[in-house]
Design a protein around this motif. Structure first.
Motif, short mmCIF file in Angstrom:
data_model
loop_
_atom_site.label_atom_id
_atom_site.label_comp_id
_atom_site.label_asym_id
_atom_site.label_seq_id
_atom_site.Cartn_x
_atom_site.Cartn_y
_atom_site.Cartn_z
N LYS A 249 3.28 0.34 -22.14
CA LYS A 249 3.26 0.60 -20.74
C LYS A 249 3.09 -0.49 -19.81
CE LYS A 249 -0.11 3.09 -17.74
NZ LYS A 249 -1.29 3.50 -17.90
N ALA A 250 3.62 -0.52 -18.44
CA ALA A 250 3.73 -1.31 -17.54
C ALA A 250 3.30 -0.76 -16.25
CB ALA A 250 5.03 -2.01 -17.37
N VAL A 251 2.65 -1.34 -15.44
CA VAL A 251 2.06 -0.84 -14.11
C VAL A 251 1.78 -2.12 -13.02
CG1 VAL A 251 0.16 0.15 -12.81
CG2 VAL A 251 0.77 0.89 -15.24
N SER A 252 2.48 -1.64 -11.94
CA SER A 252 2.42 -2.84 -10.77
C SER A 252 2.25 -2.10 -9.49
CB SER A 252 3.86 -3.46 -10.89
OG SER A 252 4.85 -2.64 -10.35
N LYS A 253 1.75 -2.72 -8.63
CA LYS A 253 1.16 -2.10 -7.36
C LYS A 253 0.90 -3.38 -6.27
CE LYS A 253 -2.62 0.31 -5.00
NZ LYS A 253 -3.49 1.10 -5.31
N GLY A 254 1.61 -3.15 -4.94
CA GLY A 254 1.61 -4.07 -4.05
C GLY A 254 1.74 -3.40 -2.53
N GLU A 255 1.53 -4.04 -1.71
CA GLU A 255 1.51 -3.67 -0.47
C GLU A 255 2.94 -4.05 0.33
OE1 GLU A 255 -0.60 -1.34 0.89
OE2 GLU A 255 -1.68 -1.48 -1.22
N MET A 256 3.30 -3.10 1.27
CA MET A 256 4.63 -3.33 2.07
C MET A 256 4.26 -2.77 3.42
SD MET A 256 7.13 -0.80 -0.16
CE MET A 256 8.46 -1.21 0.99
N SER A 257 4.97 -2.87 4.36
CA SER A 257 4.99 -2.60 5.69
C SER A 257 4.84 -1.02 5.81
CB SER A 257 6.04 -3.06 6.80
OG SER A 257 7.07 -3.03 6.27
N SER A 258 5.61 -0.49 4.90
CA SER A 258 5.83 1.10 4.92
C SER A 258 4.79 1.87 4.09
CB SER A 258 7.14 1.55 4.41
OG SER A 258 7.14 1.20 3.28
#
Length: 311
Positions: A249-258
């Motif tokens: 399993k792989a999980v990623s999360k980040g913020e963007m302008s939308s």
């Protein structure tokens, strides 16, 4: 005009979906373990770096796997992907991508499409569109995106997309954690019935591109500028590795302008046979030719993510 605008938006969505499919092959979403995962008893004394180096080698050598993922790109789009992908000789395979929400998904629903078949070959990516789109392009259902043409799109982002299409694999998320210098063992957990070890870290997105691609300095500078404009700076990455040193399993999360971008991916059936062939030429429209019919050219200011959205 409306039909032209719809074609451009649809071309753009197909590219976004293609990249989401590639992201599914290499990483996942936020840092939670998820409802299917449970903490498990037991400890291991292998260092995180040594364990991840072993996982990188094992996953890379597996050559193929079945992949299931969910992806959210802020308010733009959310989607589910399912299929089999191989990476032994470039990225190949078939994925079914279903649009589940967001403004782009709503646009696709208006054209009669709620899902898309994605086909990855060594030199091009193919997207099967809906009947409404086919009626606008001479009855052809498939769009071909040659990677060399994608490399001409929007400077660094086009070159990055080509590079990821041709060089990506699940072990990229392992490489990112190793390269970040910020990796830790979270603990032992059970994922879908498998005993795994959970690792986590935070990656600088610009450094991610530099360390996981083959771009030139100027392409990387252009890409970093585009990341900044999109509000993307860092990404939290979590991975789960089984007793065979394979990514589960792989999980990623980040913020963007939308909004928040996140993805969760599960890997299974390593070594599964993957067979992807190009669709019939008679049923395929070339992305580059479609742009030309609208007065646009790959590499021009009008083709910033594969297409514009204005008429």
């Amino acid at each position: 005009m409306k039909s032209t605008r719809v074609r451009r938006v649809t071309l753009s969505i197909a590219l976004v979906s293609a990249l989401a499919g590639v992201a599914a092959c290499s990483s996942g979403s936020s840092g939670g373990s998820g409802k299917d995962d449970k903490a498990a008893q037991g400890t291991t004394h292998v260092s995180p770096i040594a364990a991840l180096q072993s996982a990188e080698k094992s996953t890379d050598g597996a050559d193929s796997a079945r992949i299931e993922s969910t992806t959210s790109l802020g308010t733009l789009m959310s989607m589910k992907s399912d299929g089999s992908m191989g990476w032994g000789n470039g990225l190949t395979g078939d994925m079914t991508i279903t649009y589940t929400g967001g403004t782009m998904a709503e646009t696709m629903r208006k054209t009669g499409s709620t899902s898309m078949q994605a086909r990855y070959l060594s030199d091009a990516y193919y997207a099967r569109m809906g009947e409404a789109f086919a009626k606008q392009v001479g009855g052809k259902h498939w769009i071909k995106y040659a990677y060399d043409d994608l490399a001409k799109l929007a400077g660094g982002s086009g070159a990055f997309l080509k590079d990821q299409m041709q060089n990506n694999s699940p072990n990229q998320s392992v490489k990112l954690l190793l390269a970040s210098g910020d990796v830790k063992k979270v603990g032992d957990e059970t994922v879908r019935g498998e005993k795994t070890t959970h690792y986590a870290g935070t990656v600088d997105v610009s450094d991610l591109a530099a360390k996981s691609s083959h771009l030139t300095a100027s392409q990387l500078a252009d890409l970093k500028k585009q990341f900044t404009q999109a509000g993307i700076t860092t990404e939290d990455v979590d991975i789960w590795v089984d007793g065979k040193d394979l990514l589960v399993k792989a999980v990623s999360k980040g913020e963007m302008s939308s909004g928040t971008m996140s993805s969760t991916t599960y890997y299974s059936d390593y070594g599964v046979k993957v067979s992807a062939v190009a669709p019939p030429a008679s049923d395929t429209a070339d992305f580059k030719d479609l742009l030309k019919t609208q007065g646009l050219t790959p590499g021009s200011g009008d083709t910033s993510s594969g297409s514009g959205t204005t008429s």
